[in-house]
Motif scaffolding. Structure first.
Motif, PDB file in Angstrom:
ATOM      1  N   SER A  35       0.848  -1.273   0.003  1.00  0.00           N
ATOM      2  CA  SER A  35      -0.030   0.044   0.079  1.00  0.00           C
ATOM      3  C   SER A  35       0.817   1.128   0.092  1.00  0.00           C
ATOM      4  O   SER A  35       1.631   1.426   1.020  1.00  0.00           O
ATOM      5  CB  SER A  35      -0.917   0.074   1.148  1.00  0.00           C
ATOM      6  N   LEU A  83       7.815  -5.337  -8.390  1.00  0.00           N
ATOM      7  CA  LEU A  83       7.538  -3.868  -8.125  1.00  0.00           C
ATOM      8  C   LEU A  83       8.716  -3.361  -7.761  1.00  0.00           C
ATOM      9  O   LEU A  83       9.320  -3.370  -6.695  1.00  0.00           O
ATOM     10  CB  LEU A  83       6.309  -3.994  -7.309  1.00  0.00           C
ATOM     11  N   ARG A  85       7.293  -4.194 -12.992  1.00  0.00           N
ATOM     12  CA  ARG A  85       6.427  -2.859 -13.106  1.00  0.00           C
ATOM     13  C   ARG A  85       7.052  -1.805 -12.001  1.00  0.00           C
ATOM     14  O   ARG A  85       7.773  -2.348 -10.930  1.00  0.00           O
ATOM     15  CB  ARG A  85       5.022  -3.336 -12.239  1.00  0.00           C
ATOM     16  N   ARG A  89       6.623   2.020 -10.429  1.00  0.00           N
ATOM     17  CA  ARG A  89       5.640   3.264  -9.948  1.00  0.00           C
ATOM     18  C   ARG A  89       6.779   4.348  -9.382  1.00  0.00           C
ATOM     19  O   ARG A  89       7.675   3.929  -8.546  1.00  0.00           O
ATOM     20  CB  ARG A  89       4.612   3.131  -8.896  1.00  0.00           C
ATOM     21  N   ALA A  99       2.768   7.604  -9.422  1.00  0.00           N
ATOM     22  CA  ALA A  99       2.115   7.315  -8.413  1.00  0.00           C
ATOM     23  C   ALA A  99       1.426   8.317  -7.660  1.00  0.00           C
ATOM     24  O   ALA A  99       1.639   9.455  -7.408  1.00  0.00           O
ATOM     25  CB  ALA A  99       2.510   6.288  -7.439  1.00  0.00           C
ATOM     26  N   GLU A 141      -2.708   3.844  -3.543  1.00  0.00           N
ATOM     27  CA  GLU A 141      -2.646   2.624  -4.515  1.00  0.00           C
ATOM     28  C   GLU A 141      -2.221   1.655  -3.748  1.00  0.00           C
ATOM     29  O   GLU A 141      -1.412   1.465  -2.801  1.00  0.00           O
ATOM     30  CB  GLU A 141      -1.660   2.833  -5.691  1.00  0.00           C
ATOM     31  N   GLN A 142      -2.818   0.263  -4.264  1.00  0.00           N
ATOM     32  CA  GLN A 142      -2.394  -0.952  -3.689  1.00  0.00           C
ATOM     33  C   GLN A 142      -1.972  -2.052  -4.771  1.00  0.00           C
ATOM     34  O   GLN A 142      -2.634  -1.981  -5.991  1.00  0.00           O
ATOM     35  CB  GLN A 142      -3.663  -1.512  -2.730  1.00  0.00           C
ATOM     36  N   TYR A 143      -1.168  -2.843  -4.549  1.00  0.00           N
ATOM     37  CA  TYR A 143      -0.594  -4.036  -5.325  1.00  0.00           C
ATOM     38  C   TYR A 143      -0.384  -5.188  -4.561  1.00  0.00           C
ATOM     39  O   TYR A 143      -0.125  -5.289  -3.735  1.00  0.00           O
ATOM     40  CB  TYR A 143       0.711  -3.387  -5.999  1.00  0.00           C
ATOM     41  N   SER A 150      -0.735  -7.440  -9.379  1.00  0.00           N
ATOM     42  CA  SER A 150      -2.014  -6.918  -9.757  1.00  0.00           C
ATOM     43  C   SER A 150      -2.391  -5.886  -8.939  1.00  0.00           C
ATOM     44  O   SER A 150      -1.961  -5.651  -7.778  1.00  0.00           O
ATOM     45  CB  SER A 150      -3.093  -8.059  -9.381  1.00  0.00           C
ATOM     46  N   GLN A 151      -3.196  -4.825  -9.490  1.00  0.00           N
ATOM     47  CA  GLN A 151      -3.351  -3.563  -8.692  1.00  0.00           C
ATOM     48  C   GLN A 151      -4.805  -3.540  -8.068  1.00  0.00           C
ATOM     49  O   GLN A 151      -5.623  -4.224  -8.987  1.00  0.00           O
ATOM     50  CB  GLN A 151      -3.148  -2.390  -9.695  1.00  0.00           C
ATOM     51  N   SER A 152      -5.036  -3.341  -6.758  1.00  0.00           N
ATOM     52  CA  SER A 152      -6.315  -3.481  -6.028  1.00  0.00           C
ATOM     53  C   SER A 152      -7.085  -2.306  -6.561  1.00  0.00           C
ATOM     54  O   SER A 152      -6.710  -1.293  -6.597  1.00  0.00           O
ATOM     55  CB  SER A 152      -6.055  -3.501  -4.640  1.00  0.00           C
ATOM     56  N   LYS A 188      -8.080   7.966  -7.669  1.00  0.00           N
ATOM     57  CA  LYS A 188      -7.047   6.586  -8.043  1.00  0.00           C
ATOM     58  C   LYS A 188      -6.802   6.662  -9.573  1.00  0.00           C
ATOM     59  O   LYS A 188      -7.656   6.746 -10.530  1.00  0.00           O
ATOM     60  CB  LYS A 188      -8.005   5.318  -7.756  1.00  0.00           C
TER      61      LYS A 188
END
Length: 290
Positions: free
Chosen positions: A4, A193, A245, A247, A266, A270-272, A280-282, A289
């Motif tokens: 997060s 990430l 990935r 950010r 970013a 944002e949550q991954y 995956s992005q939540s 967002k």
């Protein structure tokens, strides 16, 4: 591993107090924000969480995003926007293990761990653990390694966090110029990430008293002044690290409004989720967002 992004801004955050620039105005109008830097990493296997840096916005971030209180924490360096939220643990947690580098800073004569212990001596609920950079420790079920980076005039560290069971890996550059040592690059390499410091676009180096540094073959500065990467420098480093990935974080409000909130820059919240299948992005219903 669930990551997060609690705080994705620089020292002043976006929108900046008292600023009416186009970027800050757009942030206010669209409900976008970048508070001071902090990242929450949850181990879903062990039901534990690790916090990277204590933003001065700690209280607001935890209330806003509803993440769990940390079981352990890491402090990358002693600048106020990464440390001064530590006082929030008073009466919030019964105890907290805080990990920080044990190498003396040539400027202060103290390591990050010693400075934290001295400055927060009154917090009897924290236990500071001096940690040797480039040596892996097990925290919250993760393998965690601090890596030296370049953020003059004080020492600073990036962090690599890997789940030994799933192989998921998160790397954070920390506050740094593009001149990250090779030993540190080796540890940060191949993340699922990457969170990379990218305070401004390279075009703004002409406005910095020190200009830009570490130009690429096309003459584009990869460092803004001496302490932070440009957007272009951060993306080049991401490519060199083979990040799956990326950010960009620690962002200033000096990005032009038209591009200030475009990927891969970013925003808070944002949550991954990092799994063997990838990143995956939540989804979230929070405004702003991207």
């Amino acid at each position: 591993m669930r990551v997060s992004l609690l705080g994705t801004g620089d020292t002043t955050g976006t929108p900046t107090v008292g600023c009416d620039c186009d970027t800050c105005e757009r942030a206010r109008e669209e409900g976008l924000e970048r508070t001071r830097f902090s990242v929450h990493v949850e181990n879903e296997r062990t039901d534990e969480s690790l916090l990277i840096d204590f933003s001065p916005d700690f209280r607001y971030q935890f209330l806003r995003d509803g993440v769990s209180l940390p079981d352990a924490a890491i402090i990358t360096h002693v600048h106020f926007d990464h440390l001064d939220g530590l006082g929030n643990v008073f009466r919030v947690v019964d105890s907290l293990d805080v990990y920080a580098a044990d190498q003396p800073d040539p400027r202060t004569g103290e390591s990050v761990a010693e400075t934290v212990r001295t400055d927060y001596h009154y917090l009897d609920r924290i236990d500071v653990h001096p940690t040797t950079p480039l040596e892996t420790v097990r925290l919250c079920g993760f393998d965690v390694t601090l890596v030296p980076v370049e953020h003059p005039p004080l020492v600073c560290y990036g962090v690599a966090i890997e789940d030994p069971e799933t192989g998921a890996k998160l790397s954070l550059t920390g506050d740094t110029s593009y001149n990250v040592p090779q030993d540190s690059r080796d540890v940060l390499a191949d993340p699922d990430l990457l969170l990379a410091d990218a305070i401004v676009p390279a075009s703004l180096c002409e406005h910095h008293p020190a200009g830009g540094r570490h130009e690429n073959e096309d003459g584009v500065p990869r460092t803004f002044g001496t302490k932070h990467m440009t957007r272009e420098g951060a993306l080049e480093l991401a490519a060199e690290l083979n990040a799956d990935r990326t950010r960009l974080v620690h962002l200033a409000h000096y990005y032009p409004a038209a591009e200030a909130f475009e990927a891969p820059l970013a925003v808070d919240g944002e949550q991954y989720r990092l799994t063997p299948a990838g990143v995956s992005q939540s989804e979230t219903d929070r405004p702003g967002k991207i």
